[in-house]
Design an enzyme around this catalytic site. Structure first.
Site, mmCIF file in Angstrom:
data_model
loop_
_atom_site.group_PDB
_atom_site.id
_atom_site.type_symbol
_atom_site.label_atom_id
_atom_site.label_comp_id
_atom_site.label_asym_id
_atom_site.label_seq_id
_atom_site.Cartn_x
_atom_site.Cartn_y
_atom_site.Cartn_z
ATOM 1 N N ARG A 1 29.867 -58.612 -25.075
ATOM 2 C CA ARG A 1 28.617 -57.856 -24.969
ATOM 3 C C ARG A 1 27.511 -58.741 -25.521
ATOM 4 N NH1 ARG A 1 27.290 -51.595 -26.341
ATOM 5 N NH2 ARG A 1 28.498 -51.460 -24.414
ATOM 6 N N HIS B 1 26.291 -53.454 -16.485
ATOM 7 C CA HIS B 1 27.309 -52.805 -17.320
ATOM 8 C C HIS B 1 28.427 -52.363 -16.361
ATOM 9 C CE1 HIS B 1 29.111 -51.001 -20.681
ATOM 10 N NE2 HIS B 1 28.269 -50.038 -20.977
ATOM 11 N N GLN C 1 31.192 -49.730 -17.235
ATOM 12 C CA GLN C 1 30.644 -48.378 -17.275
ATOM 13 C C GLN C 1 30.669 -47.756 -15.880
ATOM 14 O OE1 GLN C 1 29.151 -46.628 -20.135
ATOM 15 N NE2 GLN C 1 29.437 -44.998 -18.634
ATOM 16 N N ASP D 1 19.939 -42.525 -18.512
ATOM 17 C CA ASP D 1 20.246 -43.434 -19.630
ATOM 18 C C ASP D 1 18.971 -43.541 -20.467
ATOM 19 O OD1 ASP D 1 21.336 -45.415 -21.287
ATOM 20 O OD2 ASP D 1 21.073 -47.034 -19.821
ATOM 21 N N CYS E 1 25.659 -42.405 -19.796
ATOM 22 C CA CYS E 1 26.611 -43.371 -20.364
ATOM 23 C C CYS E 1 26.745 -43.224 -21.872
ATOM 24 C CB CYS E 1 26.193 -44.786 -20.000
ATOM 25 S SG CYS E 1 24.524 -45.202 -20.529
ATOM 26 N N ARG F 1 36.124 -44.255 -19.739
ATOM 27 C CA ARG F 1 36.012 -45.685 -20.065
ATOM 28 C C ARG F 1 37.389 -46.233 -20.421
ATOM 29 N NH1 ARG F 1 31.218 -47.695 -21.855
ATOM 30 N NH2 ARG F 1 32.315 -49.642 -21.434
HETATM 31 N N1 CP Z 1 28.179 -46.418 -22.930
HETATM 32 C C1 CP Z 1 28.418 -47.432 -23.776
HETATM 33 O O1 CP Z 1 28.604 -48.584 -23.378
HETATM 34 O O2 CP Z 1 28.428 -47.077 -25.082
HETATM 35 P P1 CP Z 1 28.515 -48.049 -26.333
HETATM 36 O O3 CP Z 1 27.197 -48.771 -26.441
HETATM 37 O O4 CP Z 1 28.764 -47.142 -27.493
HETATM 38 O O5 CP Z 1 29.634 -49.021 -26.104
HETATM 39 N N1 NVA Z 2 21.014 -49.322 -21.101
HETATM 40 C C1 NVA Z 2 21.640 -49.146 -22.390
HETATM 41 C C2 NVA Z 2 23.070 -48.800 -22.229
HETATM 42 C C3 NVA Z 2 23.827 -48.575 -23.496
HETATM 43 C C4 NVA Z 2 25.273 -48.279 -23.269
HETATM 44 C C5 NVA Z 2 21.478 -50.415 -23.212
HETATM 45 O O1 NVA Z 2 21.613 -51.515 -22.646
HETATM 46 O O2 NVA Z 2 21.196 -50.309 -24.402
#
Ligand code: CP
Ligand code: NVA
Length: 315
Positions: free
Chosen positions: A107, A134, A137, A228, A268, A296
């Site tokens: 990440r 993502h 997701q 989101d 999400c 997930r």
């Molecule tokens: N939806 C998602 O990716 O959540 P986190 O940021 O908690 O991993």
């Molecule tokens: N769009 C959000 C998703 C978090 C799971 C971010 O990137 O922070």
């Protein structure tokens, strides 16, 4: 399901478009079979490394539990505690870690950093969220939609809010799965036009990829309404400016009344109640948000089993 998934062994998953339409559908079907207990792929002795440069609850925990359920293990390679955080080059890190672990879930911010790991590593690299996409997701999201409606072909997914990483993966994966995707977002917050073009090319005549500026038009008749946060990780300083720009884009009961009466609500998570979604909708009868979070775990077991070549995927 088998031959499509066997072809994923050893591959990276950096973006939704890295796999074919058939592989995307097969992963969702395998995830459903794992969830029901019908399939139990095994990855005994395999180790997944996690490199997370942004916060995470769901992704970190679901990858860890997914590996445990498959019989493997996870190592948390917290960047602030490893030499990555002190500037060791990505290419060197990727080459060394390839000698220790069997896959890495990463990440980070720039997609180019993720690509840098993939270019130097000899093991599968998985996108656990970047600023661009993502993709893990989206697998869970479409699994949740398939559970609600039986199949995905011809359904409409409406996404209301920022044209961000989550919206990008929904567009590409939706195009692969035969789902119409309608993004409703204010001017200036549209998805990347290149991603929209890629999704349209994948969709062909099978389904439609649309971007509109009116949230009511986006959700009209849709079977899923998704939102989101308005400010993603790394955009915290834009929070108040974005709250102004996104006024009228809250998924509330008035907006839901324009969707298909059977429509489900997806997010999400984490959610900001009273901003992109109302408390009543998040907690209401149409919400599948906590099933989606659970999915997930199942979707990532299917992905890991495929990328790491678990036995028995041909069954
Ligand atoms: N939806 C998602 O990716 O959540 P986190 O940021 O908690 O991993
Ligand atoms: N769009 C959000 C998703 C978090 C799971 C971010 O990137 O922070």
């Amino acid at each position: 399901m088998g031959s499509e998934l066997s072809a994923l062994k050893g591959r990276d998953f950096l973006a939704s478009g890295d796999i074919s339409s058939e592989q995307s559908q097969a992963l969702i079907n395998l995830a459903a079979a794992i969830k029901s207990g019908q399939r139990r792929p095994r990855l005994e002795g395999k180790v997944l490394g996690l490199i997370f440069s942004k916060a995470s609850t769901r992704t970190r925990v679901s990858f860890t539990v997914a590996m445990a359920r498959l019989g493997g293990q996870t190592i948390d390679l917290n960047p602030s505690l490893s030499q990555v955080g002190r500037g060791e080059p990505i290419a060197d890190t990727a080459r060394v870690l390839s000698r220790y672990v069997d896959a890495l879930a990463i990440r980070t911010f720039a997609q180019s950093d993720l690509q840098g790991y993939a270019d130097a590593a000899s093991i599968p690299i998985i996108n656990a969220l970047t600023d661009l996409e993502h993709p893990c997701q989206a697998l869970a999201d479409y699994l949740t939609m398939q559970e609600a409606f039986g199949s995905l072909e011809g359904l409409t997914m409406a996404y209301v809010g920022d044209g961000n990483n989550v919206a990008h993966s929904l567009l590409i994966a939706g195009a692969q799965l035969g789902v119409n995707v309608r993004i409703g977002c204010p001017a200036g917050f549209h998805p990347d036009p290149q991603v929209v073009e890629q999704a349209r090319a994948l969709a062909g005549e099978r389904c439609r990829m649309e971007v509109v500026v009116d949230p009511g038009c986006a959700v009209a008749g849709a079977q899923a309404v998704y939102t989101d946060v308005w400010a993603s990780m790394g955009q915290e300083q834009e929070q108040s400016e974005r709250e102004q720009a996104f006024k009228g884009f809250c998924v509330d009961e008035a907006l839901m009344a324009k969707a298909d009466p059977a429509a489900i609500v997806l997010h999400c998570l984490p959610a900001h109640r009273g901003e992109e979604i109302s408390e009543a909708v998040l907690e209401g009868p149409a919400s599948r948000i906590f099933d989606q979070a659970e999915n997930r775990l199942h979707a990532q077991q299917a992905l890991l089993a495929s990328l790491l070549g678990a036995d028995g995927l041909e069954a």
